[in-house]
Design an enzyme around this catalytic site. Structure first.
Site, short mmCIF file in Angstrom:
data_model
loop_
_atom_site.label_atom_id
_atom_site.label_comp_id
_atom_site.label_asym_id
_atom_site.label_seq_id
_atom_site.Cartn_x
_atom_site.Cartn_y
_atom_site.Cartn_z
N ASP A 132 20.00 38.65 65.83
CA ASP A 132 20.98 39.50 65.13
C ASP A 132 20.37 40.16 63.90
O ASP A 132 20.53 41.37 63.68
CB ASP A 132 22.20 38.64 64.75
CG ASP A 132 23.31 39.46 64.15
OD1 ASP A 132 23.19 39.82 62.96
OD2 ASP A 132 24.29 39.77 64.86
N TRP A 161 26.43 41.33 65.79
CA TRP A 161 25.81 41.68 67.09
C TRP A 161 25.83 40.51 68.04
O TRP A 161 26.01 40.68 69.25
CB TRP A 161 24.40 42.22 66.88
CG TRP A 161 24.38 43.35 65.92
CD1 TRP A 161 23.69 43.44 64.75
CD2 TRP A 161 25.14 44.58 66.01
NE1 TRP A 161 23.97 44.62 64.10
CE2 TRP A 161 24.85 45.33 64.86
CE3 TRP A 161 26.03 45.08 66.94
CZ2 TRP A 161 25.43 46.59 64.62
CZ3 TRP A 161 26.61 46.32 66.71
CH2 TRP A 161 26.31 47.07 65.56
N ASP A 162 25.61 39.30 67.51
CA ASP A 162 25.71 38.12 68.36
C ASP A 162 27.12 37.98 68.93
O ASP A 162 27.31 37.65 70.10
CB ASP A 162 25.39 36.85 67.55
CG ASP A 162 23.91 36.62 67.41
OD1 ASP A 162 23.14 37.07 68.26
OD2 ASP A 162 23.51 35.96 66.42
N VAL A 163 28.12 38.21 68.06
CA VAL A 163 29.50 38.08 68.51
C VAL A 163 29.81 39.11 69.59
O VAL A 163 30.35 38.78 70.66
CB VAL A 163 30.47 38.22 67.32
CG1 VAL A 163 31.92 38.30 67.79
CG2 VAL A 163 30.28 37.07 66.33
N GLY A 166 28.04 38.17 72.86
CA GLY A 166 28.68 37.06 73.56
C GLY A 166 29.89 37.54 74.35
O GLY A 166 30.12 37.12 75.49
#
Lengths: 396, 396
Positions: A132, A161-163, A166
Site C-alpha cells: 500500500d 489501497w489494501d482495503v 481486498g
C-alpha cells in the site's frame, strides 16, 4: 439456507497474509461463506503485526480474520503442500496473495479440479512486489494530501489501497463463481494492488485531469475540490468539517449563518454567483474567511439542527469514539469475546441483508480447526491427522 | 458467454449519483453486467462535478459511469416513476443511493417482482445524510494523518470511504444475487457509508487498539506504524518511500547501505534487536537518522536494483504519471474515445480474468439509451417512446 447469510454453501481456501487478501476472505466469511485460512506452521508474517493487545496478540490479525477457520500445515514440505492441494481440490476455490509453491500453481490445481476458481493478488501485475505505501507514493495522492503550506509528500494513514483491493478480490471471486454456477467453467482471476490504485485514480478523474487540463490540481489542505467544503474551529475548541454540494446546501448555510446580505454584496463585488459550485470553489478562501467568525462563535452542540441540509461533522479521534458512545451505540458493533485478547466491541459486516445485522464472530486461534477441517473435507480420521502431526506435516 | 466477461446475463437498474453507488454499478458493468443508469431529466446532481475537461464536461461523471447505458425519465411524475418501476421489475435488480420515491420503495417493487434484489446505499444507517468527508472527520483518521508537528485534522484527498462503499455494494449485490440463483429468493440489502468506515477502522484494529491499549496511536507523519518505514530525500531532489516488513527486508536494507557495523553498535548501545519489528518501530527516528545520509547521497535511478527485497517507491505526482509513461505503458490503461471529452487513457477493470485485460468502454451520453432500453426491456415501439417524450416523461 439462512436469508441472513447469503453465501452459505460457498467454501474458500485462503492462503494469504497482511490486509488485502485476508480482508477479501473475511468479507466472504461475514456473508456466510466457509473460509479456511491455511498458514505455514507457526503462522504467517502478519501474525504479530501491530497494533498489539495488552496480551501481546495482534489486533490487526484478529480484526482481519474474523469468522474464518484456521488450518496450519508445513507448506515447505511436499506432504504439506499435497494436503493443501487436496483441500483446494475439494473446496474448488482458492484466494491467495502468496507466490505459488510447487504443486499449488493454477495449472497444478486445475489439473486436479478443472472448474477451479483461483483468485490471486499481486503487487504489480508483472509480479514485482508492491505494498500500500509504495503504491500510494507512486500514484500522486501524497502530493495533494496535507496542509496547503506543507512541502513534500503526505502519506495517508488508512491503507486505502489494501482495503479497496481486498474488496475487489471479493467482487472478482463472486463474479467468477457466478460464472461457474451458470456455465460450469472455473477460471483464474488476478488483481494487482498497483492496478487497483491506478484504476481508482482513473475512475475518479485524477488521471484524465492530468492528461487533459493545463492546471494541475493543487494541494488543498482540508478544502474540498470543486465545491465549498473545509474545516472550521468552534467556540468550544473543537473542529468541524462543513461541506456544500448543492444549491440547497448553500442556501441553508447562508440562511443559518445570517450572512445573506454579506454574500449578496460579495457576489456583486466579485461578479460571482455562489449558487454555482465553480464560484464557491474559486472563492473558497473568501467564503471561508467570512464564515469562520460565525463558527468560532458557536459550540458544536449549538450547530446540531441549526445548519439545515448542510453536510457537517465534528472531528473526533479514536479515543473519543470509545468515550462518546459511537462504538457502544452502533448497531454495527457487537461485543466480541476474542480468545487471547479479551472482550471488546468489534464490527459485524457492514452489508445488512433483510434488516438483520449479523454479529461479529471471533477470529480463530492459529491452527484451531486443523483436525476438524481435515476430517470434514478429506474424511481423515483423528488417527491419520495425529500421524501427520507427528510427522510435522500439520500443526498443533 | 465470454470467459472474459463473467457477469454476462446480469442486469442492474441503477438510480444513483456521486461516487459510491455509481462505482458499485460500474464495477459490475466492467465485468459484463448490463448496468442501466436512470437519471432525472437533465441529469443528476453529479453531472457537472469537478474535475472538468477543457470542454466543460465532467471527468468525474465520465470516469464513474464507464460501460453503462443511460436512460433519462421524469422521476418527479407518476408516469416517469411507473416507467422506472417497470424497468426494475423486468431487470430484477436495483442499485440506488436515492431516497425512495413513491412507487419505487422496496415494498412497492417487491410486490411487482417478488424475487427482487434491492441494494441501497445510505449515509448513516438511520437515514441521516453523510458523505465521505463528514464520515472521515467523525472517525479519527484525520487526527493521525499529516506531518508530525502539524496541529489539527488532516483530511485525506482520496475519497477512500466512497470507494470502499462502492465495492461493498458490488460484493453485497453479487452475494444477494447468488443467493437468488441458488434459492430463488430475492432480498433487500442496505449499506451505510458510516458503517463501512467504522467497520474498516475495526477490521484494521484501530478501534480495538483505542479500547484496549493505554497509549493512543500518535500522528506519525510519513512513518509506518509498527515497523520501519518512512520517506527519504535523494541526491537528485526527489523523495522515496522505503518500507521494511520482514527480517529479510531489514537485512537487505542494512547490507545495501553498508551500515551493518553501525547498526550492530547501535543495537549494543540501545539494548535493541533490529530483527524485531517492535524495536525497528521504537527506534524509527534513530534508524531514519542513520540511513538518511545514505539516501541523500544517491539518485533514485541508482537505487534501482540496489536495495534487494526492500519495499520502496519514488513519490510522483499525477502530472509525472502522464509524462513518465506510467499510464502509456500500463496494460490496465487503454485509449478511450469519450464523447464530449475526447481521447485519453482510461483504466479498464483491475480484475483480470484468464489473463485477458478488458479495455475501458466509454461512459454513455446522458439519456443515450432511452429508446434502446425501453424497446428492449419493455417492448416499446419508437412511436410509444416518442409519445412519452412528447409528454415529458422520458428525456431526449
Amino acid at each position: 439456507m439462512n436469508d441472513a447469510a447469503p453465501l452459505a454453501g460457498l467454501r474458500v481456501i485462503e492462503l494469504s497474509s497482511y490486509i488485502a487478501s485476508p480482508l477479501g476472505g473475511m468479507t466472504l466469511a461475514q456473508l456466510g461463506a466457509d473460509v479456511i485460512r491455511v498458514d505455514q506452521l507457526g503462522g504467517g508474517p502478519d501474525l504479530g503485526r501491530w497494533p498489539l493487545a495488552p496480551s501481546g496478540r495482534s489486533l490487526y490479525w484478529a480484526g482481519l480474520n474474523k469468522g474464518k477457520r484456521s488450518v496450519t500445515a508445513d507448506l515447505r514440505s511436499p506432504a504439506g503442500r499435497e494436503l493443501v492441494a487436496a483441500l483446494i481440490t475439494t473446496a474448488g476455490i482458492v484466494l491467495t496473495n502468496a507466490a505459488p509453491r510447487p504443486g499449488l500453481t493454477y495449472d497444478d490445481l486445475r489439473e486436479r479440479r478443472p472448474d477451479l476458481v483461483y483468485a490471486r493478488l499481486l503487487g504489480h501485475r508483472d509480479g514485482r512486489t508492491a505494498v500500500d505505501y509504495t503504491v500510494n507514493a507512486s500514484l500522486g495522492f501524497p502530493a495533494i494530501t496535507g496542509p496547503e503550506d506543507h512541502d513534500g509528500p503526505v502519506n495517508h494513514a488508512l491503507p486505502a489501497w489494501d482495503v479497496a483491493c481486498g474488496l475487489y478480490l471479493a467482487v472478482g471471486l463472486l463474479a467468477a463463481e457466478r460464472h461457474r454456477l451458470v456455465t460450469g467453467h472455473g477460471q483464474r482471476l488476478e488483481v494487482a494492488l498497483h492496478d487497483v490504485a491506478l484504476a481508482t485514480a482513473g475512475n475518479l478523474g485524477y488521471l484524465a485531469e492530468a492528461q487533459l487540463c493545463a492546471t494541475p490540481r493543487p494541494r488543498l489542505g482540508n478544502h474540498v475540490f470543486g465545491d465549498f467544503g473545509r474545516d472550521f474551529a468552534t467556540a468550544d475548541g473543537r473542529r468541524v468539517m462543513v461541506l456544500v454540494l448543492t444549491t440547497r446546501h448553500w442556501r441553508d448555510l447562508v440562511a443559518a449563518s445570517g450572512l445573506a446580505e454579506v454574500m449578496a454584496a460579495l457576489e456583486r463585488a466579485l461578479g460571482a454567483d455562489f449558487l454555482r459550485e465553480a464560484d464557491r470553489y474559486t472563492y473558497r478562501e473568501t467564503l471561508g474567511g467570512v464564515l469562520s467568525p460565525w463558527f468560532a462563535g458557536r459550540t458544536v452542540a449549538s450547530l446540531d439542527g441549526a445548519l439545515g441540509s448542510v453536510l457537517w461533522a465534528e472531528y473526533r479521534d479514536f479515543g473519543e469514539l470509545v468515550q462518546d458512545g459511537t462504538l457502544r451505540d452502533s448497531p454495527l458493533m457487537g461485543e466480541l469475546a476474542q480468545p487471547g485478547i479479551g472482550p471488546h466491541l468489534a464490527p459485524g459486516p457492514p452489508l445488512v441483508f433483510g434488516g438483520h445485522q449479523l454479529p461479529p464472530r471471533p477470529a480463530p486461534e492459529l491452527g484451531q480447526h486443523t483436525d476438524e477441517v481435515l476430517g470434514e473435507l478429506l474424511s481423515m480420521s483423528t488417527t491419520e491427522v495425529a500421524r501427520l502431526r507427528a510427522q510435522g506435516v500439520v500443526g498443533e
